[in-house]
Scaffold this motif. Structure first.
Motif, mmCIF file in Angstrom:
data_model
loop_
_atom_site.group_PDB
_atom_site.id
_atom_site.type_symbol
_atom_site.label_atom_id
_atom_site.label_comp_id
_atom_site.label_asym_id
_atom_site.label_seq_id
_atom_site.Cartn_x
_atom_site.Cartn_y
_atom_site.Cartn_z
ATOM 1 N N GLU A 520 0.933 -1.299 0.046
ATOM 2 C CA GLU A 520 -0.006 -0.090 -0.072
ATOM 3 C C GLU A 520 0.886 1.241 -0.184
ATOM 4 O O GLU A 520 0.672 2.170 -0.687
ATOM 5 C CB GLU A 520 -0.848 -0.033 1.279
ATOM 6 N N TYR A 521 1.954 1.185 0.701
ATOM 7 C CA TYR A 521 2.802 2.434 0.958
ATOM 8 C C TYR A 521 3.718 2.661 -0.401
ATOM 9 O O TYR A 521 3.661 3.693 -0.690
ATOM 10 C CB TYR A 521 3.930 2.143 2.045
ATOM 11 N N GLU A 522 4.138 1.557 -1.115
ATOM 12 C CA GLU A 522 4.800 1.771 -2.476
ATOM 13 C C GLU A 522 3.795 2.211 -3.569
ATOM 14 O O GLU A 522 4.243 3.050 -4.156
ATOM 15 C CB GLU A 522 5.462 0.269 -2.927
ATOM 16 N N SER A 523 2.382 1.824 -3.446
ATOM 17 C CA SER A 523 1.584 2.329 -4.394
ATOM 18 C C SER A 523 1.384 3.629 -4.213
ATOM 19 O O SER A 523 1.169 4.638 -5.062
ATOM 20 C CB SER A 523 0.322 1.415 -4.178
ATOM 21 N N LYS A 527 1.936 6.806 -6.781
ATOM 22 C CA LYS A 527 0.915 7.843 -7.483
ATOM 23 C C LYS A 527 1.444 9.279 -7.272
ATOM 24 O O LYS A 527 1.204 10.174 -8.078
ATOM 25 C CB LYS A 527 -0.331 7.370 -6.781
ATOM 26 N N GLN A 528 1.813 9.575 -5.905
ATOM 27 C CA GLN A 528 2.442 10.863 -5.659
ATOM 28 C C GLN A 528 3.444 11.302 -6.663
ATOM 29 O O GLN A 528 3.566 12.285 -7.289
ATOM 30 C CB GLN A 528 2.733 10.996 -4.361
ATOM 31 N N LEU A 529 4.378 10.524 -7.032
ATOM 32 C CA LEU A 529 5.487 10.833 -7.820
ATOM 33 C C LEU A 529 4.992 11.104 -9.353
ATOM 34 O O LEU A 529 5.426 11.979 -10.116
ATOM 35 C CB LEU A 529 6.650 9.583 -7.824
ATOM 36 N N TYR A 549 7.277 12.082 0.792
ATOM 37 C CA TYR A 549 7.555 10.821 1.606
ATOM 38 C C TYR A 549 6.897 11.244 2.930
ATOM 39 O O TYR A 549 6.185 10.103 3.471
ATOM 40 C CB TYR A 549 9.070 10.861 1.755
ATOM 41 N N ASP A 550 7.077 12.206 3.587
ATOM 42 C CA ASP A 550 6.122 12.392 4.741
ATOM 43 C C ASP A 550 4.817 12.374 4.493
ATOM 44 O O ASP A 550 4.087 11.613 5.668
ATOM 45 C CB ASP A 550 6.629 14.031 5.374
ATOM 46 N N LYS A 551 4.162 12.677 3.595
ATOM 47 C CA LYS A 551 2.750 12.611 3.379
ATOM 48 C C LYS A 551 2.389 11.365 3.326
ATOM 49 O O LYS A 551 1.345 10.834 3.698
ATOM 50 C CB LYS A 551 2.248 13.317 1.903
ATOM 51 N N SER A 552 3.154 10.372 2.392
ATOM 52 C CA SER A 552 2.770 8.753 2.567
ATOM 53 C C SER A 552 2.916 8.469 3.849
ATOM 54 O O SER A 552 2.555 7.333 4.171
ATOM 55 C CB SER A 552 3.859 8.177 1.375
ATOM 56 N N ASP A 553 4.035 8.864 4.572
ATOM 57 C CA ASP A 553 4.312 8.291 5.858
ATOM 58 C C ASP A 553 3.184 8.669 6.958
ATOM 59 O O ASP A 553 2.765 7.679 7.449
ATOM 60 C CB ASP A 553 5.668 9.046 6.457
ATOM 61 N N ARG A 554 2.666 9.592 6.953
ATOM 62 C CA ARG A 554 1.543 10.015 7.810
ATOM 63 C C ARG A 554 0.338 9.197 7.448
ATOM 64 O O ARG A 554 -0.410 8.649 8.416
ATOM 65 C CB ARG A 554 1.135 11.686 7.961
ATOM 66 N N LYS A 555 0.064 9.050 6.079
ATOM 67 C CA LYS A 555 -0.998 8.283 5.698
ATOM 68 C C LYS A 555 -1.023 6.978 6.217
ATOM 69 O O LYS A 555 -2.088 6.397 6.522
ATOM 70 C CB LYS A 555 -1.371 8.378 4.146
#
Length: 565
Positions: A520-523, A527-529, A549-555
């Motif tokens: 889930e984290y990699e997908s 998407k963000q990139l 990276y931080d945005k995906s981390d918090r999510k």
């Protein structure tokens, strides 16, 4: 008035005149006798002081003569016992103990003490050649346990009488719960030294009471100290009693020169071996003033303008280098450092005084500079003067307020008198003369080519801080090719430790949750990139990636919360 009356009055006047003349003569004689009595009293006092000095010299000489002797008790005695048989007995006893000694070679004399008695065993005096042999015998006295034989020191009659008095009270002290034992003519009670004068000893020959009833111990201070270490139930609080106060070792050493290759490293090695925090050095013989920083120590030095003469300095271990506030060079013979301390900062004055044979002008100049240096020290600081003072401190009565009675010498030399005058003027005490040690642990300088020496390196401290000093003695084992011994002052110091800087708690990785949400984290990151525009500038690109990276981390809850720690 008639002629008869006038003649009578004349006779009376003549008689009074004669009486007045006689009275004048008597008064003159009385005056002369008074002056003679004063002179006699002065001479008597000087004679008494001289007798005391001679007695102390004789006592020291007798102690030196008896130093290597031992007394062996409990060996079977015989009438008309021959010297060869007595020597054989002693050799057998020492062999059974495990001592590797040849009595015929290592002992100069063996004999019985006293006259023969059929029902008694006379003690045997053994005069050994070396102190080392005596120490080897004492180490193995435990092997005599269970036998009727025991070994003692050869004490003088005076010391024997003092020990006999102290032995009377030894059992009483032990019954009070204190650890006590005799050392020479003193009693050691819980680590503190007490002499015969500490006990009330009003012994009378006609008094039939026991010694314990006749002279109670003067040990109230000991009882008070022990009471403080007991809890509410009266039980001894051993944790509190056995708690040791942290101490610091400050040393002084005349090294004669530091111009040789590797000399500084040799001194640093000895300093580390003896666990010395700050070491005052004399006769460095470097020129100018400076600082040398090494991994394990720092050297601060102050010399003359030209190399090869005098010079003082301080070698400071790495544990104490951050405590140094200031270093000052007064001249080529005097320097000071100021040290942080919780109760009061400490100022160490390092001195190298002129020798006894130096001129009066050189001595006056040195002490003038030293007095001015002492006056410049802040009033609230603890002042310590340490170094090679070339001063012999005697045991004269008038020195009681500035020096102790444990000095190696009986009479002060000129430098000693000058140092005592300085101590009196600055309200200091010469603590190097305070502590009881063997003579070899008081000697600080050895005469070249001889086995005798002097105590000329000293330490002084402000009287109000005198209790900070726990011990002062010399150490012969330290060697850096100098005729001076290392002197160490052991003292209590509450040093200031640098506080640790608080750092923010680092974020921790929640590895278990990362494994579960890896896909889930990699997908999400992909998407963000894909949605972002490509940047050419490397700084902007990294900043942009960090935000994603931080945005995906918090999510995806990649970091642990406090509840999850």
């Amino acid at each position: 008035m008639s002629e008869k009356e006038e003649s009578e009055m004349t006779e009376i006047r003549k008689m009074f005149s004669a009486i007045n003349r006689k009275l004048t003569v008597v008064e003159e004689k009385l005056d002369r006798n008074t002056e003679a009595m004063i002179t006699i009293r002065k001479e008597n006092l000087l004679l008494k002081e001289s007798i005391k000095e001679q007695d102390s010299r004789l006592e020291l000489l007798e102690k030196e003569v008896r130093k290597n002797n031992i007394i062996i008790q409990g060996v079977a005695d015989e009438n008309d016992e021959k010297e060869e048989k007595l020597t054989e007995k002693i050799q057998n006893i020492l062999t059974k103990m495990g001592v590797k000694v040849d009595v015929e070679i290592d002992a100069s004399e063996i004999r019985r003490i006293g006259t023969y008695k059929p029902n008694g065993n006379r003690p045997i005096l053994v005069k050994l050649q070396k102190w080392k042999t005596k120490m080897e015998i004492y180490k193995l006295t435990k092997n005599l346990k269970g036998s009727d034989i025991w070994i003692n020191d050869d004490f003088s009659k005076k010391v024997q009488a003092e020990r006999k008095c102290l032995t009377t009270y030894l059992q009483q002290v032990r019954q009070q719960g204190s650890t006590a034992y005799l050392r020479y003519n003193k009693m050691i009670i819980d680590g503190k030294v007490y002499g015969k004068e500490h006990f009330e000893m009003t012994v009378k020959s006609k008094d039939k009471r026991t010694s314990s009833e006749r002279s109670p111990l003067r040990l109230n201070s000991i009882k008070d100290d022990k009471a403080k270490n007991r809890d509410m139930n009266g039980q001894m609080n051993w944790k509190k009693r056995n708690k040791k106060t942290a101490s610091t070792k400050i040393g002084t050493w005349n090294i004669q020169t530091m111009l040789g290759v590797g000399k500084m490293e040799e001194i640093a090695r000895e300093m580390k071996n003896y666990n010395i925090g700050i070491l005052a050095l004399q006769e460095i013989r470097w020129s100018g003033e400076g600082k040398v920083d090494k991994e394990d120590f720092t050297l601060l030095y102050a010399g003359e303008d030209k190399q090869g003469r005098n010079g003082t300095g301080f070698m400071i271990s790495k544990e104490y280098r951050d405590m140094i506030i200031d270093f000052k060079r007064i001249n080529g013979r005097i320097s000071t450092i100021r040290i942080k301390n919780k109760i009061a900062n400490i100022t160490l004055v390092n001195v190298y005084a002129p020798t006894e044979d130096a001129s009066e002008n050189d001595k006056d100049d040195f002490y003038d500079h030293l007095e001015r240096a002492c006056e410049s020290i802040p009033k609230h600081d603890t002042m310590i003067i340490i170094g090679d003072t070339n001063a012999k401190i005697g045991k004269e009565k008038y020195l009681e307020k500035v020096a102790g009675k444990q000095s190696l010498h009986n009479i002060s030399n000129d430098n000693g008198k000058r140092l005592c005058n300085l101590a009196a003027g600055t309200d200091m005490f010469i603590v190097s003369t305070k502590f009881m040690h063997k003579p070899e642990h008081k000697v600080t300088w050895m005469r070249p080519g001889k086995t005798t020496g002097n105590q000329i390196d000293h330490a002084l401290i402000s009287k109000k801080r005198e209790k900070m000093v726990q011990d002062v003695r010399s150490y012969r084992g330290a060697n850096v090719d100098t005729d001076h011994h290392l002197v160490i002052v052991k003292m209590k110091m509450r040093t200031i430790v640098n506080k640790k800087i608080k750092t923010e708690n680092k974020k921790r990785w929640n590895l278990e949750e990362l494994k579960e949400k890896k896909d889930e984290y990699e997908s999400e990151l992909g998407k963000q990139l894909a949605a972002e525009v490509e940047e050419n500038d490397i700084d902007n690109t990294w900043g942009h990636l960090k935000k994603l990276y931080d945005k995906s981390d918090r999510k995806n809850s990649r970091q642990k919360t406090k509840e999850g720690v």
